[in-house]
Motif scaffolding. Structure first.
Motif, short mmCIF file in Angstrom:
data_model
loop_
_atom_site.label_atom_id
_atom_site.label_comp_id
_atom_site.label_asym_id
_atom_site.label_seq_id
_atom_site.Cartn_x
_atom_site.Cartn_y
_atom_site.Cartn_z
N ILE A 139 -9.45 1.47 0.91
CA ILE A 139 -8.65 0.36 0.35
C ILE A 139 -8.52 0.43 -1.15
O ILE A 139 -7.87 -0.43 -1.74
N ARG A 156 -7.85 3.67 -2.90
CA ARG A 156 -7.19 4.88 -3.40
C ARG A 156 -5.79 4.55 -3.91
O ARG A 156 -5.11 3.69 -3.37
N LYS A 157 -5.36 5.30 -4.95
CA LYS A 157 -4.01 5.11 -5.47
C LYS A 157 -2.98 5.76 -4.57
O LYS A 157 -1.96 5.18 -4.24
N PRO A 209 -1.49 6.97 -1.21
CA PRO A 209 -1.65 6.64 0.21
C PRO A 209 -2.04 7.83 1.07
O PRO A 209 -2.70 7.66 2.10
N SER A 239 -5.69 8.03 1.17
CA SER A 239 -6.21 7.00 2.05
C SER A 239 -6.15 7.43 3.51
O SER A 239 -7.11 7.26 4.26
N LEU A 293 9.14 8.29 2.94
CA LEU A 293 9.39 7.38 1.83
C LEU A 293 9.44 8.14 0.51
O LEU A 293 10.16 7.76 -0.39
N ILE A 297 7.19 8.68 -2.13
CA ILE A 297 6.84 7.76 -3.21
C ILE A 297 6.28 8.55 -4.38
O ILE A 297 5.18 9.08 -4.31
N GLU A 319 4.22 5.93 -7.11
CA GLU A 319 3.07 5.21 -6.57
C GLU A 319 1.78 5.53 -7.32
O GLU A 319 0.95 4.65 -7.56
N ALA A 335 1.69 3.38 -10.45
CA ALA A 335 1.89 1.94 -10.36
C ALA A 335 0.56 1.20 -10.28
O ALA A 335 -0.48 1.80 -10.00
N LYS A 336 0.63 -0.11 -10.53
CA LYS A 336 -0.56 -0.95 -10.44
C LYS A 336 -1.00 -1.03 -8.98
O LYS A 336 -0.18 -1.13 -8.08
N ARG A 337 -2.32 -0.99 -8.76
CA ARG A 337 -2.81 -0.93 -7.39
C ARG A 337 -2.93 -2.30 -6.74
O ARG A 337 -2.59 -2.49 -5.59
N PHE A 338 -3.47 -3.28 -7.50
CA PHE A 338 -3.84 -4.55 -6.88
C PHE A 338 -2.91 -5.66 -7.34
O PHE A 338 -2.28 -5.57 -8.39
N ILE A 339 -2.87 -6.74 -6.56
CA ILE A 339 -2.08 -7.90 -6.97
C ILE A 339 -2.80 -8.62 -8.10
O ILE A 339 -3.98 -8.35 -8.37
N TRP A 372 -6.40 -10.66 -7.46
CA TRP A 372 -7.22 -9.95 -6.48
C TRP A 372 -8.63 -10.52 -6.33
O TRP A 372 -9.22 -10.41 -5.24
#
Lengths: 170, 100
Positions: free
Chosen positions: A22, A24-25, A27, A30, A76, A78, A81, A84-88, A91
């Motif tokens: 949950i 890793r940058k 995917p 992951s 996709l 990407i 990715e 980009a920022k990982r978390f909202i 968090w």
């Protein structure tokens, strides 16, 4: 003692791999760590005398679902990715909710009492073989839920085709 | 012999990591993978209980959960593909059409 050591190894690896998955940058990383995790879960199933489910875990999860994930990641394509920022933004609230869940379960675990054992002892399963014992139960007592499961799979196939078809969303 | 409580604790920890991953990540792909993580945690708990209570019904339930997980992954990824075709993003905070 040996079995506790075994369980400790699986527990440490599974929890570590969950955290890795949950965070890793990329995917793809992951998904690949998830493959390792599914192998360990299959090992845990073997440890619990559920060899048929261990095989199903490897064939279905590691073989089918993860390949599906990898295919979609490649579709996709990407590129941004990894930067980009990982978390909202909020968090810590999500993390606190997860920790709260663990605390809740941990506080109820000490009063948990095991029910009386059922008819499927290890010897009974061994004498019938695991797959046969499971199949007998699945096709006799759980025949109707089994049919519903096949219907769910049919709906998933049709739904996936309809959703992913080009030009279906104008 | 490992106590049953340990398995339930391990399953709860993995489940909560799935919850955390689902809540805090921006990428929908990782969120779908967190759902798979949660389903696997439940599977571990069911198999352990079925072994310790000597009842195969828990393992029958695991077969059904795996079926539903496969269907969920297929539908979720199909939604993601059509979403990416329309919006060219996989981040949840970029999807604000239904915000009031």
């Amino acid at each position: 003692m040996l079995s506790k050591l075994f369980f400790g190894y699986f527990a440490v690896v599974l929890v570590t791999l969950s955290i890795v998955i949950i965070t890793r940058k990329n995917p793809v990383h992951s998904v690949l760590w998830m493959l390792v995790m599914f192998f360990h879960i299959a090992g845990l199933y073997l440890f619990l005398n559920a060899e048929f489910l261990a095989a199903v875990q490897l064939i279905l999860y590691a073989g089918a679902i993860l390949v599906l994930f990898l295919f979609v990641i490649m579709m996709l394509n990407i590129k941004e990715e990894v930067t980009a920022k990982r978390f909202i933004g909020c968090w810590p609230a999500g993390a606190a909710l997860g920790v709260l869940f663990v605390v809740m379960v941990a506080s109820t675990l000490p009063v948990f009492q095991q029910g009386p054992p059922g008819p499927f002892s290890i010897e009974a399963i061994k004498s019938a073989t695991h797959a046969k014992a499971l199949g007998t139960l699945l096709y006799a007592e759980y025949l109707f839920p089994f049919e519903i499961a096949s219907l769910i799979l049919l709906i998933a196939i049709v739904g996936a085709v309809v959703l992913a078809k080009k030009g279906s969303n104008e | 012999m490992v106590p049953l409580n340990w398995y339930i604790g391990l399953s709860a920890v993995i489940f909560s990591l799935g919850i955390i991953g689902f809540l805090i990540r921006r990428n929908i792909l990782i969120m779908l993978m967190s759902v798979e993580l949660m389903l696997n945690a439940v599977n571990i708990c069911l198999v352990a209980c079925s072994h310790y209570l000597q009842d195969l019904r828990g393992q029958v339930l695991v077969v059904f959960i795996i079926t539903v997980a496969a269907a969920e992954a297929a539908i979720g990824l199909a939604i993601l593909v059509s979403l990416f075709r329309n919006k060219a993003t996989v981040h949840t905070d970029a999807l604000t059409e239904m915000k009031g």
